[in-house]
Motif scaffolding. Sequence first.
Motif, PDB file in Angstrom:
ATOM      1  N   GLY A 191       0.810  -1.207   0.000  1.00 24.57           N
ATOM      2  CA  GLY A 191       0.000   0.000   0.000  1.00 24.57           C
ATOM      3  C   GLY A 191       0.838   1.249   0.000  1.00 24.57           C
ATOM      4  N   GLY A 249      -1.327   1.247 -11.522  1.00 23.02           N
ATOM      5  CA  GLY A 249      -2.206   0.081 -11.423  1.00 23.02           C
ATOM      6  C   GLY A 249      -2.686  -0.346 -12.791  1.00 23.02           C
ATOM      7  N   GLU A 254      -1.735  -1.066  -3.650  1.00 21.01           N
ATOM      8  CA  GLU A 254      -2.977  -0.330  -3.419  1.00 21.01           C
ATOM      9  C   GLU A 254      -2.636   1.114  -3.043  1.00 21.01           C
ATOM     10  OE1 GLU A 254      -7.344  -0.398  -2.827  1.00 21.01           O
ATOM     11  OE2 GLU A 254      -5.895  -1.732  -3.805  1.00 21.01           O
ATOM     12  N   ARG A 263      -9.664   6.055  -9.575  1.00 18.92           N
ATOM     13  CA  ARG A 263     -10.614   4.942  -9.680  1.00 18.92           C
ATOM     14  C   ARG A 263     -11.967   5.468 -10.132  1.00 18.92           C
ATOM     15  NH1 ARG A 263     -10.718   0.660  -4.815  1.00 18.92           N
ATOM     16  NH2 ARG A 263      -8.508   0.891  -5.308  1.00 18.92           N
ATOM     17  N   ARG A 271     -11.048  -1.209 -10.136  1.00 19.89           N
ATOM     18  CA  ARG A 271     -10.781  -1.056  -8.716  1.00 19.89           C
ATOM     19  C   ARG A 271      -9.307  -1.197  -8.350  1.00 19.89           C
ATOM     20  NH1 ARG A 271     -13.983  -5.902  -8.720  1.00 19.89           N
ATOM     21  NH2 ARG A 271     -12.726  -7.774  -8.561  1.00 19.89           N
ATOM     22  N   TRP A 272      -8.457  -1.555  -9.304  1.00 17.62           N
ATOM     23  CA  TRP A 272      -7.019  -1.587  -9.031  1.00 17.62           C
ATOM     24  C   TRP A 272      -6.409  -0.196  -9.101  1.00 17.62           C
ATOM     25  CZ3 TRP A 272      -9.308  -3.598 -13.415  1.00 17.62           C
ATOM     26  CH2 TRP A 272      -9.080  -2.887 -14.604  1.00 17.62           C
ATOM     27  N   ILE A 278      -6.329  -1.710   3.346  1.00 16.95           N
ATOM     28  CA  ILE A 278      -5.229  -2.305   2.580  1.00 16.95           C
ATOM     29  C   ILE A 278      -4.823  -3.651   3.181  1.00 16.95           C
ATOM     30  CG2 ILE A 278      -2.792  -2.021   1.975  1.00 16.95           C
ATOM     31  CD1 ILE A 278      -3.348   1.026   1.830  1.00 16.95           C
ATOM     32  N   LYS A 294      -7.406  -6.400   2.547  1.00 24.94           N
ATOM     33  CA  LYS A 294      -7.280  -6.907   1.175  1.00 24.94           C
ATOM     34  C   LYS A 294      -6.073  -7.824   1.046  1.00 24.94           C
ATOM     35  CE  LYS A 294      -7.002  -5.322  -3.627  1.00 24.94           C
ATOM     36  NZ  LYS A 294      -6.978  -4.143  -4.524  1.00 24.94           N
TER      37      LYS A 294
END
Length: 514
Positions: A317, A420, A428, A454, A469-470, A506, A509
């Motif tokens: 992250g 990303g 992230e 995003r 979403r990446w 983060i 995930k």
Amino acid sequence: MSSQTPSKRSKYANDEERKAAARERQRLYAARKRAEAKEAKLRESQSSIEAVIPAEDELAAAIAAPEPPSPAVVKKRAPRKSAIEATVTTVTATANAPVTPRKRVSRRKNDEHEKGDLVGINGDNAVHIVRPAFEPPTDPYKTEDINITEDFSAPSIAHSYTFSKPLTIESFIPQPLRPTDALLIPPQPSPTSQLYSLPVTPYAILHIPGNPGLVSYYTHYLTALSDRLSNIPGCEFTVFGASLGGFNTSSSPPDQPPFVSLQDQISRQVEMVSHLLTSHPSLKIIITGHSLGAYLLLSLLHHLFVHNPLLKSRIIGGIGLFPALTNLAKSSSGRTVTPFVNIPGILSFLVIIARILVTLIPGVILNFLMRLFMPAHEQSARETTLSFLRSPTGVREALFLGRDELLNIKDDEWDDGVWGDGNAGNTELVFYYGEKDHWVFDGEREKLIETRGRGGVRWVETGGVVSDRWKPKMIVCEDGIRHSFCVSSEFSELMAEKTARWVEEIVEKDLRGL
């Protein structure tokens, strides 16, 4: 884009609802653990009864059998104060057979620094700010003093909470970059993890300052962040920050150049992160950066993406706070300062003037002047500013590095491997912009949000699924927090609360393997 979706603080209406939701999750988790413990206790009690009561024919044979010639040694059993205590004692005794007995939780020491302390290193001078030690929950079923000799075969379900191998200043800063002012906050155990003996995953939080790059400006912010991260179950976080090159408040390396350029600052961050990740192969890290620190964060990711993708994949992250990422000279402050920094010799002249003023003016008067001209700065920030003005190379470094920023931070220079692209190993990213930021041009901010953010809009935390979403979350502040949040304890607390929430997302995930 012509229209933007308004931003929200959180997926909850306010902080109270978020905290209530967190308490409810912990309550449900605790209830489940109590139910599992009760079920285990009942199973243990049932097995103990079956083992003690003999069969009818065995009882008759025992009555008819003659007494042995010598009395058998009777092994002592612990007094059963209650069924629950008996279960806990049995579990502990099981662990005593092949492994180390269960002990009360003890906090290790990190070299000479006790865990839980706040350790500040100013060049070669170590400073301790000792916080109250964390007291684990009181265990009413104390088992250390009970002597049990039976060997039970039931599996143990209790595990003591232990820290992972502690990280030190040397873990973060390689030898060639020392001495460097740094701040290290060892992990605090999560009360939930300690209470229910959860397995713990270690993480490190690295903070990169802005300009002027003194880490002591962020003491309140990083301490508050560490406090909030201790509420995340199953994780421990070592929080670390180091001053940028050239901003030591005490001594500086003898071979250090007159000032550390922007490119050299990037190289320093690459060297520190590579040193940390290679010396701790299982560690994963999250990097936060303020202002220029966010630019250094993306430059670091770009370098690792090109030269060492495996190390980059362990940076799970990145969080940019009031990021200065593109065309710094277009900002309101940039347009004001740029004409002056291009005057030949002006920066060296300002360095000399600052040195003369700091030398001639008493500290009391300097403090008064800073209070007069810097009303937003609290006392701790004014003391840091005073140490910055008196440092050997701090003023020179701030001025020359600032000119380097204005001349070299221009268009978006990073590719999809940094921003990303949907592939495995993406970092992230979260970027938190100010609504009115004198170091960020609004047009550049909106352009980045549209092309890199995003959904192509200001991020709205509604829980909805976005196709890309990446990509980074681009959030615009609606709470009136200033760019220089670190000089205010109130704003530092707010930013610590927000940062902890992003870190939790983060880490969640990462633990799910997404």
